[in-house]
Design a protein around this motif. Structure first.
Motif, mmCIF file in Angstrom:
data_model
loop_
_atom_site.group_PDB
_atom_site.id
_atom_site.type_symbol
_atom_site.label_atom_id
_atom_site.label_comp_id
_atom_site.label_asym_id
_atom_site.label_seq_id
_atom_site.Cartn_x
_atom_site.Cartn_y
_atom_site.Cartn_z
ATOM 1 N N LEU A 1 20.364 -29.077 61.590
ATOM 2 C CA LEU A 1 21.342 -27.901 61.398
ATOM 3 C C LEU A 1 20.830 -26.960 62.591
ATOM 4 C CD1 LEU A 1 21.074 -27.102 57.653
ATOM 5 C CD2 LEU A 1 23.042 -27.555 59.033
ATOM 6 N N GLY A 2 19.454 -26.862 62.901
ATOM 7 C CA GLY A 2 19.065 -25.907 63.977
ATOM 8 C C GLY A 2 19.897 -26.414 65.500
ATOM 9 N N LEU A 3 19.852 -27.741 65.670
ATOM 10 C CA LEU A 3 20.524 -28.051 66.840
ATOM 11 C C LEU A 3 21.956 -27.756 66.843
ATOM 12 C CD1 LEU A 3 18.686 -31.740 67.400
ATOM 13 C CD2 LEU A 3 18.294 -29.705 68.801
ATOM 14 N N GLY A 4 22.612 -27.811 65.680
ATOM 15 C CA GLY A 4 23.903 -27.713 65.682
ATOM 16 C C GLY A 4 24.199 -26.349 65.835
ATOM 17 N N VAL A 5 23.392 -25.441 65.363
ATOM 18 C CA VAL A 5 23.539 -24.128 65.668
ATOM 19 C C VAL A 5 23.166 -23.521 67.117
ATOM 20 C CG1 VAL A 5 22.622 -21.635 64.963
ATOM 21 C CG2 VAL A 5 23.119 -22.906 63.311
ATOM 22 N N TRP A 6 22.332 -24.188 67.681
ATOM 23 C CA TRP A 6 22.122 -24.053 69.151
ATOM 24 C C TRP A 6 23.085 -24.507 69.925
ATOM 25 C CZ3 TRP A 6 20.995 -27.630 73.066
ATOM 26 C CH2 TRP A 6 20.609 -27.133 74.225
ATOM 27 N N SER A 7 23.540 -25.761 69.629
ATOM 28 C CA SER A 7 24.855 -26.317 70.156
ATOM 29 C C SER A 7 25.931 -25.445 70.242
ATOM 30 C CB SER A 7 25.126 -27.544 69.768
ATOM 31 O OG SER A 7 26.357 -28.256 70.375
ATOM 32 N N TRP A 8 26.281 -24.926 68.931
ATOM 33 C CA TRP A 8 27.420 -24.087 68.998
ATOM 34 C C TRP A 8 27.365 -22.673 69.915
ATOM 35 C CZ3 TRP A 8 27.729 -18.908 66.921
ATOM 36 C CH2 TRP A 8 28.762 -18.538 66.692
ATOM 37 N N TYR A 9 26.177 -22.160 69.770
ATOM 38 C CA TYR A 9 25.724 -20.888 70.698
ATOM 39 C C TYR A 9 25.925 -21.302 72.093
ATOM 40 C CZ TYR A 9 23.239 -17.359 72.770
ATOM 41 O OH TYR A 9 22.888 -16.284 73.659
ATOM 42 N N GLN A 10 25.490 -22.322 72.425
ATOM 43 C CA GLN A 10 25.561 -22.938 73.698
ATOM 44 C C GLN A 10 27.126 -22.834 74.339
ATOM 45 O OE1 GLN A 10 23.116 -22.620 76.203
ATOM 46 N NE2 GLN A 10 21.835 -21.767 74.798
ATOM 47 N N GLY A 11 27.818 -23.679 73.266
ATOM 48 C CA GLY A 11 29.144 -23.691 73.723
ATOM 49 C C GLY A 11 29.758 -22.295 73.960
ATOM 50 N N GLN A 12 29.650 -21.484 72.886
ATOM 51 C CA GLN A 12 30.173 -20.222 72.796
ATOM 52 C C GLN A 12 29.975 -19.496 74.236
ATOM 53 O OE1 GLN A 12 32.382 -18.715 70.756
ATOM 54 N NE2 GLN A 12 32.387 -20.704 69.846
ATOM 55 N N LYS A 13 28.510 -19.632 74.622
ATOM 56 C CA LYS A 13 28.000 -18.751 75.710
ATOM 57 C C LYS A 13 28.837 -19.778 76.905
ATOM 58 C CE LYS A 13 24.534 -16.608 77.997
ATOM 59 N NZ LYS A 13 24.460 -15.381 77.695
ATOM 60 N N VAL A 14 29.088 -21.020 77.199
ATOM 61 C CA VAL A 14 29.789 -21.462 78.115
ATOM 62 C C VAL A 14 31.173 -21.310 78.045
ATOM 63 C CG1 VAL A 14 30.650 -23.771 78.966
ATOM 64 C CG2 VAL A 14 28.266 -23.390 78.345
ATOM 65 N N ASP A 15 31.883 -21.155 77.048
ATOM 66 C CA ASP A 15 33.358 -20.581 77.089
ATOM 67 C C ASP A 15 33.416 -19.114 77.697
ATOM 68 O OD1 ASP A 15 34.049 -22.808 75.958
ATOM 69 O OD2 ASP A 15 34.335 -22.040 73.994
ATOM 70 N N SER A 16 32.531 -18.162 77.189
ATOM 71 C CA SER A 16 32.616 -16.952 77.753
ATOM 72 C C SER A 16 32.205 -16.695 79.014
ATOM 73 C CB SER A 16 31.119 -16.104 76.796
ATOM 74 O OG SER A 16 30.828 -14.777 77.521
ATOM 75 N N LEU A 17 31.402 -17.583 79.668
ATOM 76 C CA LEU A 17 31.262 -17.681 81.089
ATOM 77 C C LEU A 17 32.231 -18.282 81.802
ATOM 78 C CD1 LEU A 17 27.374 -18.668 81.360
ATOM 79 C CD2 LEU A 17 28.133 -16.438 81.843
ATOM 80 N N GLN A 18 33.005 -18.957 81.384
ATOM 81 C CA GLN A 18 34.058 -19.595 81.792
ATOM 82 C C GLN A 18 35.201 -18.610 82.000
ATOM 83 O OE1 GLN A 18 34.925 -23.191 79.718
ATOM 84 N NE2 GLN A 18 33.862 -24.497 81.064
ATOM 85 N N ALA A 19 35.258 -17.864 80.859
ATOM 86 C CA ALA A 19 36.430 -16.678 80.921
ATOM 87 C C ALA A 19 35.937 -15.765 82.016
ATOM 88 C CB ALA A 19 36.317 -16.072 79.576
ATOM 89 N N GLU A 20 34.729 -15.326 81.941
ATOM 90 C CA GLU A 20 34.349 -14.225 83.202
ATOM 91 C C GLU A 20 34.498 -14.822 84.469
ATOM 92 O OE1 GLU A 20 30.210 -11.820 84.242
ATOM 93 O OE2 GLU A 20 30.329 -12.835 82.562
ATOM 94 N N ASN A 21 34.239 -16.076 84.655
ATOM 95 C CA ASN A 21 34.590 -16.724 86.007
ATOM 96 C C ASN A 21 35.811 -16.611 86.251
ATOM 97 O OD1 ASN A 21 34.470 -18.101 88.285
ATOM 98 N ND2 ASN A 21 33.894 -20.030 87.423
ATOM 99 N N HIS A 22 36.785 -17.029 85.330
ATOM 100 C CA HIS A 22 38.396 -16.844 85.499
ATOM 101 C C HIS A 22 38.853 -15.407 85.950
ATOM 102 C CE1 HIS A 22 42.646 -18.303 85.160
ATOM 103 N NE2 HIS A 22 42.612 -17.057 84.524
ATOM 104 N N ALA A 23 38.300 -14.752 85.117
ATOM 105 C CA ALA A 23 38.371 -13.151 85.449
ATOM 106 C C ALA A 23 38.238 -12.800 86.988
ATOM 107 C CB ALA A 23 37.927 -12.318 84.362
ATOM 108 N N GLN A 24 36.975 -13.291 87.126
ATOM 109 C CA GLN A 24 36.493 -12.744 88.671
ATOM 110 C C GLN A 24 37.210 -13.451 89.441
ATOM 111 O OE1 GLN A 24 32.283 -13.582 88.507
ATOM 112 N NE2 GLN A 24 31.754 -11.832 87.519
#
Length: 110
Positions: A18-41
């Motif tokens: 469960l901890g790895l799943g939550v960590w993996s989900w958090y990292q996925g959200q972080k990657v998506d956020s950074l990709q969106a920011e990169n696209h905007a830039q």
């Protein structure tokens, strides 16, 4: 005894999974956020490059207009100097009362 140990092991494994799943989900959200920011830039960079190109073109047009204006100004100065020189020669070499000035000089003096 094994049953209690098995429960602890299974409980620990479930917690780790469960901890790895939550960590993996958090990292996925972080990657998506950074990709969106990169696209905007990237979009901002493209827009700024277009604006820079437009401003550069406008600057080149302004520079050409200034050069043309300077050329016209220099031509007018040369004409004025030529007329001034004609007047100077007429006043120097001829008696003023008996000499007619060219019509262009008279217009300029008025």
């Amino acid at each position: 005894m094994f049953s209690r140990i098995n429960q602890i092991i299974y409980g620990g494994l479930v917690a780790v999974i469960l901890g790895l799943g939550v960590w993996s989900w958090y990292q996925g959200q972080k990657v998506d956020s950074l990709q969106a920011e990169n696209h905007a830039q990237a979009q901002t960079i493209i827009q700024l490059e277009l604006e820079t190109a437009t401003l550069h073109q406008a600057l080149m047009e302004e520079q050409q207009a200034v050069e043309k204006q300077q050329q016209i100004t220099n031509e007018l100065k040369a004409k004025a100097e030529s007329k001034r020189e004609k007047v100077r020669i007429i006043f120097k070499d001829s008696p003023c009362a008996n000499t007619d000035l060219p019509s262009g000089v008279i217009e300029q003096l008025q």
